[in-house]
Write a protein that holds these residues in place. Sequence first.
Motif, PDB file in Angstrom:
ATOM      1  N   GLU A 147       0.863  -1.193   0.000  1.00  0.00           N
ATOM      2  CA  GLU A 147       0.000   0.000   0.000  1.00  0.00           C
ATOM      3  C   GLU A 147       0.896   1.238   0.000  1.00  0.00           C
ATOM      4  N   SER A 180      -7.683   6.232   0.241  1.00  0.00           N
ATOM      5  CA  SER A 180      -8.566   7.078  -0.592  1.00  0.00           C
ATOM      6  C   SER A 180      -9.678   7.671   0.263  1.00  0.00           C
ATOM      7  N   SER A 208     -24.170   4.482   0.791  1.00  0.00           N
ATOM      8  CA  SER A 208     -24.495   3.081   1.089  1.00  0.00           C
ATOM      9  C   SER A 208     -24.789   2.913   2.576  1.00  0.00           C
TER      10      SER A 208
HETATM   11  C1  LIG Z   1     -17.013  11.107  -2.108  1.00  0.00           C
HETATM   12  C2  LIG Z   1     -17.204   9.642  -2.418  1.00  0.00           C
HETATM   13  C3  LIG Z   1     -18.253   8.938  -1.821  1.00  0.00           C
HETATM   14  C4  LIG Z   1     -18.416   7.566  -2.058  1.00  0.00           C
HETATM   15  N1  LIG Z   1     -19.451   6.905  -1.467  1.00  0.00           N
HETATM   16  C5  LIG Z   1     -19.587   5.559  -1.687  1.00  0.00           C
HETATM   17  C6  LIG Z   1     -20.651   4.818  -1.069  1.00  0.00           C
HETATM   18  O1  LIG Z   1     -21.493   5.348  -0.334  1.00  0.00           O
HETATM   19  N2  LIG Z   1     -20.716   3.482  -1.312  1.00  0.00           N
HETATM   20  C7  LIG Z   1     -19.827   2.825  -2.119  1.00  0.00           C
HETATM   21  O2  LIG Z   1     -19.936   1.595  -2.288  1.00  0.00           O
HETATM   22  N3  LIG Z   1     -18.823   3.510  -2.731  1.00  0.00           N
HETATM   23  C8  LIG Z   1     -18.692   4.860  -2.528  1.00  0.00           C
HETATM   24  N4  LIG Z   1     -17.691   5.553  -3.161  1.00  0.00           N
HETATM   25  C9  LIG Z   1     -16.787   4.854  -4.074  1.00  0.00           C
HETATM   26  C10 LIG Z   1     -15.763   4.063  -3.285  1.00  0.00           C
HETATM   27  O3  LIG Z   1     -15.208   4.810  -2.252  1.00  0.00           O
HETATM   28  C11 LIG Z   1     -14.690   3.521  -4.211  1.00  0.00           C
HETATM   29  O4  LIG Z   1     -15.317   2.827  -5.259  1.00  0.00           O
HETATM   30  C12 LIG Z   1     -13.790   2.575  -3.424  1.00  0.00           C
HETATM   31  O5  LIG Z   1     -12.938   3.303  -2.564  1.00  0.00           O
HETATM   32  C13 LIG Z   1     -13.029   1.671  -4.331  1.00  0.00           C
HETATM   33  O6  LIG Z   1     -12.246   0.827  -3.535  1.00  0.00           O
HETATM   34  P1  LIG Z   1     -10.878   0.266  -4.101  1.00  0.00           P
HETATM   35  O7  LIG Z   1     -10.316  -0.583  -3.019  1.00  0.00           O
HETATM   36  O8  LIG Z   1     -11.115  -0.307  -5.450  1.00  0.00           O
HETATM   37  O9  LIG Z   1      -9.996   1.572  -4.351  1.00  0.00           O
HETATM   38  P2  LIG Z   1      -9.440   2.666  -3.321  1.00  0.00           P
HETATM   39  O10 LIG Z   1     -10.321   2.814  -2.146  1.00  0.00           O
HETATM   40  O11 LIG Z   1      -9.150   3.875  -4.135  1.00  0.00           O
HETATM   41  O12 LIG Z   1      -8.095   2.018  -2.813  1.00  0.00           O
HETATM   42  C14 LIG Z   1      -6.959   1.902  -3.633  1.00  0.00           C
HETATM   43  C15 LIG Z   1      -5.738   1.838  -2.747  1.00  0.00           C
HETATM   44  O13 LIG Z   1      -4.605   1.551  -3.569  1.00  0.00           O
HETATM   45  C16 LIG Z   1      -3.515   2.341  -3.139  1.00  0.00           C
HETATM   46  N5  LIG Z   1      -2.593   2.425  -4.281  1.00  0.00           N
HETATM   47  C17 LIG Z   1      -2.774   3.083  -5.446  1.00  0.00           C
HETATM   48  N6  LIG Z   1      -1.716   2.926  -6.255  1.00  0.00           N
HETATM   49  C18 LIG Z   1      -0.834   2.142  -5.584  1.00  0.00           C
HETATM   50  C19 LIG Z   1       0.454   1.636  -5.886  1.00  0.00           C
HETATM   51  N7  LIG Z   1       1.048   1.899  -7.043  1.00  0.00           N
HETATM   52  N8  LIG Z   1       1.094   0.868  -4.977  1.00  0.00           N
HETATM   53  C20 LIG Z   1       0.507   0.575  -3.773  1.00  0.00           C
HETATM   54  N9  LIG Z   1      -0.710   1.053  -3.439  1.00  0.00           N
HETATM   55  C21 LIG Z   1      -1.375   1.818  -4.321  1.00  0.00           C
HETATM   56  C22 LIG Z   1      -4.149   3.657  -2.734  1.00  0.00           C
HETATM   57  O14 LIG Z   1      -3.296   4.384  -1.845  1.00  0.00           O
HETATM   58  C23 LIG Z   1      -5.425   3.163  -2.055  1.00  0.00           C
HETATM   59  O15 LIG Z   1      -5.246   2.930  -0.665  1.00  0.00           O
HETATM   60  C24 LIG Z   1     -17.527   6.914  -2.925  1.00  0.00           C
HETATM   61  C25 LIG Z   1     -16.476   7.627  -3.526  1.00  0.00           C
HETATM   62  C26 LIG Z   1     -16.313   8.971  -3.289  1.00  0.00           C
HETATM   63  C27 LIG Z   1     -15.186   9.706  -3.965  1.00  0.00           C
END
Ligand SMILES: Cc1cc2nc3c(=O)[nH]c(=O)nc-3n(C[C@H](O)[C@H](O)[C@H](O)COP(=O)(O)OP(=O)(O)OC[C@H]3O[C@@H](n4cnc5c(N)ncnc54)[C@H](O)[C@@H]3O)c2cc1C
Length: 325
Positions: A31, A38, A50
Amino acid sequence: MEEVIIIGAGPCGLSAGIELKRAGFDPLLLEKHVVAHSISQYPTYMQFFSSPELLEIGDYPFSTPNDKPYRLEALTYYRNVAQHSQVRIRSYEEATAVIPQADGSFIVETLNRLGEKTAHAARSVVVATGYFDHPNLLGIPGEELPNVTHFYREAHPYTGMRVCIIGGNNSAVDAAMDLLKVNASVTVVYRGSDYSPNIKPWVRPIFESMVNKGRVRMLFNSTVEVISLGHVRVRTPEGVQELENDFVLALTGFRSSRRFLSAAGVTVEGDWEIPKFDPATMETNVPGLYLAGVVAAGRDANEIFIETGRSHGKLIAAHLLAGRA
Ligand SMILES: Cc1cc2nc3c(=O)[nH]c(=O)nc-3n(C[C@H](O)[C@H](O)[C@H](O)COP(=O)(O)OP(=O)(O)OC[C@H]3O[C@@H](n4cnc5c(N)ncnc54)[C@H](O)[C@@H]3O)c2cc1C
């Protein structure tokens, strides 16, 4: 050699880690910041759309007295889940490349916060890097100015100022409502012809009433063409308007970077670089290289979110287990 490396410890990467661990693997999560980074960058007082059970991962209960949790509660929840599940997470270690090897394994190159480079060998890799680092840029003059941001945090810095919000989805509407509390003068510039159907149903009537009362100036079918420190130039159906303005919040969504994926041989197609993968297993066209979470989304990043992306880990674990048998 690691059996599985997961890149990214957001909700979907963490969920994949837990599912893989339960399936008998001992995945290593890399990470680049800390778990749920995020979400830590979302607006300070943001409330999820949600309900808590739809944000749960690994069957760990998300208890809150609120119908919809707030950002701080989600951070506490995902931190606790990471701790209780005891998945291995190396924080502040950024993956910089995924290099397929001739024997079907991978080298994951990383850089930590001390500037040290490491190469980890892994039989399989799950990319779960999310999208939040990559806002959709407008590509207009002035976007790089210091009075412009793509990341809204809280209202206080905009107290009494003229703020132009670009966008018409939840982030834009939430920011507009927040800014009214600090007496900002708010203009929302939105290219859509009507309110977005994505706006949270309990927020939309209040927002519409603020527009109808003239508290928020809403410009539909409109785009910002140029930003300067004191103005925005907006193209509206009535013609071009030069509006006096102090700050711009460009809340136009995010798109995932496919840097690792294309460099590792994953087919990515079109302007939006949509990656090729099997939705039943989350495996890309490169055997052993998987996607989890919003990085798998196509043009519309909102098609995958926590509610949906949290199930990817189970699919990956089942496929890897089948391969072991
Ligand atoms: C304001 C807002 C409100 C939201 N509300 C909701 C909701 O109510 N319900 C819902 O289901 N979704 C919601 N979402 C969407 C949801 O938050 C995202 O879809 C979700 O965070 C995706 O999860 P993820 O694990 O795919 O990505 P992320 O949460 O973006 O996690 C990715 C991780 O990868 C890490 N990373 C990136 N590149 C690298 C690298 N090269 N090496 C190592 N680590 C890396 C980052 O630091 C991060 O910690 C919302 C989004 C926003 C912006």
